[in-house]
Design a protein around this motif. Sequence first.
Motif, PDB file in Angstrom:
ATOM      1  N   THR A  54       0.824  -1.212   0.000  1.00 46.73           N
ATOM      2  CA  THR A  54       0.000   0.000   0.000  1.00 46.73           C
ATOM      3  C   THR A  54       0.854   1.256   0.000  1.00 46.73           C
ATOM      4  N   VAL A  55       1.894   1.274   0.843  1.00 40.42           N
ATOM      5  CA  VAL A  55       2.755   2.456   0.932  1.00 40.42           C
ATOM      6  C   VAL A  55       3.504   2.708  -0.375  1.00 40.42           C
ATOM      7  N   ILE A  56       3.955   1.647  -1.038  1.00 36.44           N
ATOM      8  CA  ILE A  56       4.714   1.815  -2.279  1.00 36.44           C
ATOM      9  C   ILE A  56       3.793   2.111  -3.462  1.00 36.44           C
ATOM     10  N   SER A  57       2.676   1.410  -3.545  1.00 37.20           N
ATOM     11  CA  SER A  57       1.827   1.534  -4.735  1.00 37.20           C
ATOM     12  C   SER A  57       1.016   2.820  -4.767  1.00 37.20           C
ATOM     13  N   LEU A  58       0.733   3.428  -3.613  1.00 33.74           N
ATOM     14  CA  LEU A  58      -0.102   4.633  -3.603  1.00 33.74           C
ATOM     15  C   LEU A  58       0.548   5.796  -4.355  1.00 33.74           C
ATOM     16  N   THR A  93       5.744  -8.923  -1.543  1.00 33.83           N
ATOM     17  CA  THR A  93       5.563  -7.511  -1.894  1.00 33.83           C
ATOM     18  C   THR A  93       5.839  -7.280  -3.373  1.00 33.83           C
ATOM     19  N   VAL A  94       6.939  -7.825  -3.850  1.00 34.16           N
ATOM     20  CA  VAL A  94       7.292  -7.650  -5.260  1.00 34.16           C
ATOM     21  C   VAL A  94       6.265  -8.329  -6.160  1.00 34.16           C
ATOM     22  N   TRP A  95       5.769  -9.479  -5.730  1.00 34.28           N
ATOM     23  CA  TRP A  95       4.820 -10.217  -6.574  1.00 34.28           C
ATOM     24  C   TRP A  95       3.441  -9.552  -6.594  1.00 34.28           C
ATOM     25  N   SER A  96       3.037  -8.938  -5.503  1.00 30.66           N
ATOM     26  CA  SER A  96       1.708  -8.314  -5.440  1.00 30.66           C
ATOM     27  C   SER A  96       1.698  -6.876  -5.939  1.00 30.66           C
ATOM     28  N   LEU A  97       2.859  -6.252  -6.013  1.00 30.95           N
ATOM     29  CA  LEU A  97       2.926  -4.831  -6.342  1.00 30.95           C
ATOM     30  C   LEU A  97       2.387  -4.496  -7.730  1.00 30.95           C
ATOM     31  N   PRO A  98       2.691  -5.239  -8.803  1.00 35.39           N
ATOM     32  CA  PRO A  98       2.166  -4.853 -10.116  1.00 35.39           C
ATOM     33  C   PRO A  98       0.643  -4.808 -10.184  1.00 35.39           C
ATOM     34  N   PHE A  99      -0.011  -5.822  -9.643  1.00 34.15           N
ATOM     35  CA  PHE A  99      -1.471  -5.820  -9.697  1.00 34.15           C
ATOM     36  C   PHE A  99      -2.057  -4.715  -8.832  1.00 34.15           C
ATOM     37  N   ALA A 100      -1.433  -4.445  -7.687  1.00 31.44           N
ATOM     38  CA  ALA A 100      -1.903  -3.355  -6.837  1.00 31.44           C
ATOM     39  C   ALA A 100      -1.752  -2.013  -7.551  1.00 31.44           C
ATOM     40  N   LEU A 101      -0.642  -1.817  -8.243  1.00 27.36           N
ATOM     41  CA  LEU A 101      -0.458  -0.593  -9.026  1.00 27.36           C
ATOM     42  C   LEU A 101      -1.524  -0.454 -10.095  1.00 27.36           C
ATOM     43  N   TRP A 102      -1.827  -1.545 -10.747  1.00 30.51           N
ATOM     44  CA  TRP A 102      -2.842  -1.501 -11.809  1.00 30.51           C
ATOM     45  C   TRP A 102      -4.214  -1.158 -11.245  1.00 30.51           C
ATOM     46  N   LEU A 150      -4.926   0.494  -8.325  1.00 32.43           N
ATOM     47  CA  LEU A 150      -4.961   1.850  -7.793  1.00 32.43           C
ATOM     48  C   LEU A 150      -4.890   2.897  -8.898  1.00 32.43           C
ATOM     49  N   GLN A 151      -4.204   2.587  -9.978  1.00 32.68           N
ATOM     50  CA  GLN A 151      -4.134   3.525 -11.079  1.00 32.68           C
ATOM     51  C   GLN A 151      -5.527   3.801 -11.643  1.00 32.68           C
ATOM     52  N   GLY A 152      -6.335   2.758 -11.750  1.00 33.24           N
ATOM     53  CA  GLY A 152      -7.703   2.950 -12.232  1.00 33.24           C
ATOM     54  C   GLY A 152      -8.542   3.783 -11.279  1.00 33.24           C
ATOM     55  N   TYR A 153      -8.358   3.581  -9.973  1.00 29.43           N
ATOM     56  CA  TYR A 153      -9.104   4.374  -9.002  1.00 29.43           C
ATOM     57  C   TYR A 153      -8.669   5.841  -9.026  1.00 29.43           C
ATOM     58  N   VAL A 154      -7.365   6.095  -9.152  1.00 26.36           N
ATOM     59  CA  VAL A 154      -6.884   7.479  -9.212  1.00 26.36           C
ATOM     60  C   VAL A 154      -7.394   8.161 -10.471  1.00 26.36           C
ATOM     61  N   ALA A 155      -7.381   7.450 -11.598  1.00 31.91           N
ATOM     62  CA  ALA A 155      -7.871   8.033 -12.847  1.00 31.91           C
ATOM     63  C   ALA A 155      -9.358   8.363 -12.773  1.00 31.91           C
ATOM     64  N   PRO A 183     -11.897   3.653  -0.982  1.00 25.37           N
ATOM     65  CA  PRO A 183     -12.395   2.358  -1.469  1.00 25.37           C
ATOM     66  C   PRO A 183     -11.354   1.594  -2.279  1.00 25.37           C
ATOM     67  N   GLY A 184     -10.564   2.299  -3.089  1.00 31.97           N
ATOM     68  CA  GLY A 184      -9.517   1.624  -3.848  1.00 31.97           C
ATOM     69  C   GLY A 184      -8.430   1.066  -2.963  1.00 31.97           C
ATOM     70  N   LEU A 185      -8.057   1.801  -1.927  1.00 32.68           N
ATOM     71  CA  LEU A 185      -7.052   1.307  -0.990  1.00 32.68           C
ATOM     72  C   LEU A 185      -7.548   0.078  -0.242  1.00 32.68           C
TER      73      LEU A 185
END
Length: 309
Positions: A117-121, A178-187, A189-194, A225-227
């Motif tokens: 969460t801290v890295i992907s936000l 963390t490394v394995w879950s980070l790409p999907f979390a980024l994807w 959260l990116q949609g929620y931010v957009a 909600p996205g977080l």
Amino acid sequence: MSTTAPATSAELSTRGADADRGRSPQGPSRSARAGRMIGRPLQYIALVVYMIFLAFPLLFLLTTAFKTPQELQSPNPGFFPTSFNWDNFAQAIEKANLFTAAGNSLIVAVSTTILVTVISLPAAYALARFRTKLRGLATGWILLSQVFPFILIIIPLFLVLKNIGLINNLFGLILVYTVWSLPFALWMLQGYVAGIPVELEEAGAMDGASRFRTLISIVLPLLAPGLVATSLFTFISAWNEFFFALVLIQDPNLQTLPLALARFVGAEGQVQLGQLAAASLLATIPSLVFFMLIQKRLTSGLLAGAVKG
């Protein structure tokens, strides 16, 4: 021969209004009412069937966990147990050391969720808002990283972690998750931010708020909600993961719950079904509790409070 006086404009307008009232429906048509009467029960039936489909595995675990060995070995076992047998729970806790394994899984899952969460936000915010050449490369990396299977990266990953002394170490397992879950979390959260209107941030900037203040006071509450959805996905993935933990953790005192559950399968494939069901039921409780605590945030509006003065 009688003549009819031409109608005045007032009479014409009155007749038009009367005609409009005559043509306007006084309520739903008969076919619409019939369709609604048929469709509503079908919706409820489909919902009940779907809920039964989702709840059946948990119900099967619950009934199996309370069955005696004689009931489980019966040629025609019933679905419900004849009595509540608590021996399976006691034997499962004693044999697999579930409390220690649950503590390890909790440490790994919570730590992974916080790190992701801290890295992907901030990374997701940068991907959604800043239009640079690196954005395309980063998006391509996110999609490409989801293509590689576990078996392809586990050997080099094991060698790297062995060289830096992170084999049989919960911190090494946390880094891998963390490394394995980070790409999907980024994807995600990116949609929620957009989905958050950029005009809200511009309004905050016009009122004199700095970018950091805008992120904390405007973007972060709308992104809740996205977080929550990202945290739920990350927590459940780390809680249930088995393959990485199987390769990287050999110490019985550091094993996670999925590894502890594997102890109930013998070398010859014989499964101690009652104890396995009891242990699996206990292993699902933390994830269910975590979901119950945050499920209200999942259903809250994405832009709740955006129009408050």
